[in-house]
Motif scaffolding. Sequence first.
Motif, PDB file in Angstrom:
ATOM      1  N   VAL A 175       0.829  -1.202   0.000  1.00 48.68           N
ATOM      2  CA  VAL A 175       0.000   0.000   0.000  1.00 48.68           C
ATOM      3  C   VAL A 175       0.867   1.256   0.000  1.00 48.68           C
ATOM      4  O   VAL A 175       0.461   2.305  -0.524  1.00 48.68           O
ATOM      5  N   SER A 176       2.080   1.172   0.557  1.00 50.51           N
ATOM      6  CA  SER A 176       2.971   2.335   0.562  1.00 50.51           C
ATOM      7  C   SER A 176       3.358   2.740  -0.857  1.00 50.51           C
ATOM      8  O   SER A 176       3.487   3.933  -1.162  1.00 50.51           O
ATOM      9  N   ILE A 177       3.531   1.761  -1.747  1.00 52.54           N
ATOM     10  CA  ILE A 177       3.845   2.067  -3.142  1.00 52.54           C
ATOM     11  C   ILE A 177       2.640   2.696  -3.825  1.00 52.54           C
ATOM     12  O   ILE A 177       2.765   3.683  -4.568  1.00 52.54           O
ATOM     13  N   VAL A 178       1.456   2.146  -3.582  1.00 55.47           N
ATOM     14  CA  VAL A 178       0.236   2.682  -4.194  1.00 55.47           C
ATOM     15  C   VAL A 178       0.007   4.131  -3.765  1.00 55.47           C
ATOM     16  O   VAL A 178      -0.267   5.007  -4.602  1.00 55.47           O
ATOM     17  N   ILE A 179       0.152   4.404  -2.457  1.00 60.59           N
ATOM     18  CA  ILE A 179      -0.039   5.776  -1.968  1.00 60.59           C
ATOM     19  C   ILE A 179       1.048   6.688  -2.514  1.00 60.59           C
ATOM     20  O   ILE A 179       0.780   7.836  -2.898  1.00 60.59           O
ATOM     21  N   GLY A 180       2.273   6.191  -2.583  1.00 60.16           N
ATOM     22  CA  GLY A 180       3.383   6.997  -3.080  1.00 60.16           C
ATOM     23  C   GLY A 180       3.176   7.446  -4.513  1.00 60.16           C
ATOM     24  O   GLY A 180       3.289   8.643  -4.819  1.00 60.16           O
ATOM     25  N   PHE A 181       2.860   6.512  -5.421  1.00 57.58           N
ATOM     26  CA  PHE A 181       2.715   6.937  -6.818  1.00 57.58           C
ATOM     27  C   PHE A 181       1.390   7.675  -7.044  1.00 57.58           C
ATOM     28  O   PHE A 181       1.296   8.543  -7.912  1.00 57.58           O
ATOM     29  N   THR A 182       0.356   7.379  -6.256  1.00 62.22           N
ATOM     30  CA  THR A 182      -0.906   8.107  -6.400  1.00 62.22           C
ATOM     31  C   THR A 182      -0.720   9.571  -6.012  1.00 62.22           C
ATOM     32  O   THR A 182      -1.169  10.481  -6.727  1.00 62.22           O
ATOM     33  N   ASN A 183      -0.045   9.818  -4.898  1.00 61.34           N
ATOM     34  CA  ASN A 183       0.226  11.201  -4.487  1.00 61.34           C
ATOM     35  C   ASN A 183       1.149  11.900  -5.479  1.00 61.34           C
ATOM     36  O   ASN A 183       0.989  13.091  -5.763  1.00 61.34           O
ATOM     37  N   GLY A 184       2.129  11.150  -6.006  1.00 63.29           N
ATOM     38  CA  GLY A 184       3.029  11.727  -6.990  1.00 63.29           C
ATOM     39  C   GLY A 184       2.297  12.126  -8.266  1.00 63.29           C
ATOM     40  O   GLY A 184       2.524  13.221  -8.818  1.00 63.29           O
ATOM     41  N   ILE A 185       1.396  11.259  -8.730  1.00 66.58           N
ATOM     42  CA  ILE A 185       0.610  11.573  -9.923  1.00 66.58           C
ATOM     43  C   ILE A 185      -0.285  12.779  -9.660  1.00 66.58           C
ATOM     44  O   ILE A 185      -0.464  13.650 -10.523  1.00 66.58           O
ATOM     45  N   ALA A 186      -0.872  12.847  -8.460  1.00 69.66           N
ATOM     46  CA  ALA A 186      -1.732  13.984  -8.114  1.00 69.66           C
ATOM     47  C   ALA A 186      -0.956  15.298  -8.172  1.00 69.66           C
ATOM     48  O   ALA A 186      -1.470  16.315  -8.676  1.00 69.66           O
ATOM     49  N   VAL A 187       0.284  15.292  -7.673  1.00 68.94           N
ATOM     50  CA  VAL A 187       1.123  16.502  -7.731  1.00 68.94           C
ATOM     51  C   VAL A 187       1.375  16.903  -9.180  1.00 68.94           C
ATOM     52  O   VAL A 187       1.276  18.087  -9.550  1.00 68.94           O
ATOM     53  N   MET A 188       1.687  15.927 -10.019  1.00 68.29           N
ATOM     54  CA  MET A 188       1.981  16.231 -11.422  1.00 68.29           C
ATOM     55  C   MET A 188       0.741  16.724 -12.165  1.00 68.29           C
ATOM     56  O   MET A 188       0.832  17.615 -13.019  1.00 68.29           O
ATOM     57  N   ILE A 189      -0.421  16.140 -11.865  1.00 74.70           N
ATOM     58  CA  ILE A 189      -1.656  16.617 -12.496  1.00 74.70           C
ATOM     59  C   ILE A 189      -1.908  18.076 -12.106  1.00 74.70           C
ATOM     60  O   ILE A 189      -2.212  18.924 -12.958  1.00 74.70           O
ATOM     61  N   GLY A 190      -1.786  18.355 -10.798  1.00 74.17           N
ATOM     62  CA  GLY A 190      -1.991  19.721 -10.334  1.00 74.17           C
ATOM     63  C   GLY A 190      -0.999  20.696 -10.961  1.00 74.17           C
ATOM     64  O   GLY A 190      -1.372  21.801 -11.363  1.00 74.17           O
ATOM     65  N   LEU A 191       0.261  20.270 -11.074  1.00 76.32           N
ATOM     66  CA  LEU A 191       1.290  21.138 -11.656  1.00 76.32           C
ATOM     67  C   LEU A 191       1.000  21.425 -13.127  1.00 76.32           C
ATOM     68  O   LEU A 191       1.192  22.552 -13.604  1.00 76.32           O
ATOM     69  N   GLN A 192       0.528  20.413 -13.845  1.00 75.13           N
ATOM     70  CA  GLN A 192       0.218  20.603 -15.261  1.00 75.13           C
ATOM     71  C   GLN A 192      -0.924  21.597 -15.477  1.00 75.13           C
ATOM     72  O   GLN A 192      -1.014  22.220 -16.542  1.00 75.13           O
ATOM     73  N   GLN A 193      -1.800  21.745 -14.483  1.00 70.53           N
ATOM     74  CA  GLN A 193      -2.951  22.633 -14.650  1.00 70.53           C
ATOM     75  C   GLN A 193      -2.647  24.091 -14.310  1.00 70.53           C
ATOM     76  O   GLN A 193      -3.485  24.958 -14.555  1.00 70.53           O
ATOM     77  N   VAL A 194      -1.464  24.362 -13.765  1.00 71.85           N
ATOM     78  CA  VAL A 194      -1.128  25.739 -13.364  1.00 71.85           C
ATOM     79  C   VAL A 194      -1.180  26.673 -14.569  1.00 71.85           C
ATOM     80  O   VAL A 194      -1.665  27.814 -14.470  1.00 71.85           O
ATOM     81  N   LYS A 195      -0.728  26.190 -15.717  1.00 72.74           N
ATOM     82  CA  LYS A 195      -0.720  27.019 -16.932  1.00 72.74           C
ATOM     83  C   LYS A 195      -2.126  27.535 -17.259  1.00 72.74           C
ATOM     84  O   LYS A 195      -2.336  28.748 -17.423  1.00 72.74           O
ATOM     85  N   ASP A 196      -3.105  26.634 -17.362  1.00 72.27           N
ATOM     86  CA  ASP A 196      -4.463  27.057 -17.713  1.00 72.27           C
ATOM     87  C   ASP A 196      -5.183  27.695 -16.525  1.00 72.27           C
ATOM     88  O   ASP A 196      -6.036  28.573 -16.718  1.00 72.27           O
ATOM     89  N   PHE A 197      -4.870  27.264 -15.301  1.00 74.34           N
ATOM     90  CA  PHE A 197      -5.497  27.837 -14.115  1.00 74.34           C
ATOM     91  C   PHE A 197      -5.159  29.318 -13.996  1.00 74.34           C
ATOM     92  O   PHE A 197      -6.011  30.139 -13.628  1.00 74.34           O
ATOM     93  N   LEU A 198      -3.920  29.672 -14.302  1.00 72.41           N
ATOM     94  CA  LEU A 198      -3.484  31.067 -14.221  1.00 72.41           C
ATOM     95  C   LEU A 198      -3.609  31.795 -15.557  1.00 72.41           C
ATOM     96  O   LEU A 198      -3.403  33.018 -15.623  1.00 72.41           O
ATOM     97  N   GLY A 199      -3.899  31.039 -16.622  1.00 69.89           N
ATOM     98  CA  GLY A 199      -4.009  31.653 -17.944  1.00 69.89           C
ATOM     99  C   GLY A 199      -2.671  32.098 -18.500  1.00 69.89           C
ATOM    100  O   GLY A 199      -2.588  33.099 -19.224  1.00 69.89           O
ATOM    101  N   LEU A 200      -1.590  31.375 -18.181  1.00 72.69           N
ATOM    102  CA  LEU A 200      -0.252  31.766 -18.633  1.00 72.69           C
ATOM    103  C   LEU A 200      -0.126  31.609 -20.152  1.00 72.69           C
ATOM    104  O   LEU A 200      -0.731  30.714 -20.755  1.00 72.69           O
ATOM    105  N   THR A 201       0.668  32.467 -20.745  1.00 72.12           N
ATOM    106  CA  THR A 201       0.913  32.406 -22.184  1.00 72.12           C
ATOM    107  C   THR A 201       2.091  31.471 -22.432  1.00 72.12           C
ATOM    108  O   THR A 201       3.256  31.900 -22.501  1.00 72.12           O
ATOM    109  N   VAL A 202       1.784  30.194 -22.542  1.00 75.15           N
ATOM    110  CA  VAL A 202       2.804  29.172 -22.787  1.00 75.15           C
ATOM    111  C   VAL A 202       2.315  28.299 -23.938  1.00 75.15           C
ATOM    112  O   VAL A 202       1.188  27.791 -23.905  1.00 75.15           O
TER     113      VAL A 202
END
Length: 577
Positions: free
Chosen positions: A134-161
Amino acid sequence: MAREFMHHVPLAKFHPVLLTCLKEYDSRMLSRDISAGLTVGMVALPLAMAFGIASGVPPESGLYTAIIAGFLISLLGGCRVQIGGPAGAFVVIIYGIIAQYGLSNLMLATLGSGVILFLMGLFKIGGFIKFIPVSIVIGFTNGIAVMIGLQQVKDFLGLTVAKMPADFFGQVNTIINNIGTINPWAFGLALASFLIVKFWPKGYQMSGPQWKRWLAHLPGTVVVLVLSTIIVTVFGLPVETIGSKFGGIPQSLPSLQIPDLEWDTAKQLLGPMITIAVLGSIESLLCARVADTMTDDRHDPNQELMGQGVANMIVPFFGGIPATGTIARTVTNIKSGAFSPVAGMVHAITLLVVILAAAPLASNIPLCALAAILVFVAWNMGNWREFLRLRSMTLSYKATLLITFFLTVIFDLTVAVQFGLVVACVFFLMRMNNLTVVEPVTLPFNVPDTVEAWHIKGALFFGSVSKLEHVTDPARITSASAARIVILDFTDLLNIDNSAMDQIEVYARALHRHNHELIIAGASGHPLAQLKRTNIAQRLGANLVPNMEFAFARAEIILKEQDEKAAAKRALLGGEA
């Protein structure tokens, strides 16, 4: 040869759970399934588009996946109420595959993962997924969640990228370098959308007047989708929309696409295929387990994997992306009263009708609102409280979770799971080694000093076989004070592997060469089967005894026989003299 192999390998029977459900199906159950399917279809609409865009493909790819894969997973799967479709866990994986191999090769990777998933189910590997810590499942699930959130910063802030890079440090660097291009309209709309999704009441929890309950039954994501689109259309806000970026969503059925199959390309995609298959199997079976606890039911993990496999083999031919079971939509399906897989099929048909009837209306959907929905998904996806609990966890749990988490964020899921499993295995071997005990036995007063006994507890395998080195040391056999009889007490030995068996066999032969004897007592279960399989039991003969009392009695007999032989030999030598 192949026929003989298939005869000996037990294969799972292909029997979708839908066939079982239809045996007792009636109009009341159909009504429940239709109602639940319509509700889940509305929930899935914005998520499917958002997951498609976040994965680096057009929004219709996410919708086609939800329609085709969602229908097939319900039709052929092994869980009554699971809803399949594009999932947040795949966003980072798909984005990375497209960045490295291109969109056309994503089709091959999805197709190959479908084959692997089907074979996993066919050969009954579904039940083994639960052995992933379960430690592996929680580890990669939290890691994926961070990456999903990071990918949305561009559109969330409306950055010109123009395009966000796939790697963590590249994304952070791009955001920092372009933070000055923030669009306040996009940011304000995204923040409002996030708050609406987060605090919108759940229909199954709402009480009070009828109109409040009706309003609460509308999914918060759909409310955000409608309101943000109306605001952008009426006020002409300068924000990026589906129409401005993708030209809208086609108002038609997906067309058949044949990927280019090249062996050299397929070999390069083997890693991504396995990654998608393993992640898909973990996600879908974890989701099915959650559904089981909520419905007092039990899913068929192997049939679920075969259904997932067929869906992923077909969906890339129609422009879709990898699909798996989705927890949020499955829970919504259950809370809405679903009884059978028919609800999942209705959910897919609902999405198809929406595309055919209302696709042009999607042009003004703002990307910042979809980004807000995905930020909320990422927030809910992560098990953040587990980080706070780490201080009370074991070192192995902490190390496995944190290594998997950071490697998922910094590198990718494949590397993270591989290293996570290696770390988990190392700690497991250390734990098993600590649980294995080889200690001397205190002998009864009537047993002579020429006998020694050792009690072995736990499991003897390649990681703990060093515990036997002191007992089997050749120097102890050849010394003047060496015991003439050695007893190994297997009463509390649970398991023994070939490495330990080989060491015991070599030890037994060394004792025999020096006219010493080995007695094994109390062997049962797996250790006894191993002794018989390696022919050690046959060579021991009467020296394989059921317990320590028999062992001491056998030692007394052997010592008496040895003394008689020694006396006869001395008498013979004396007579010759």
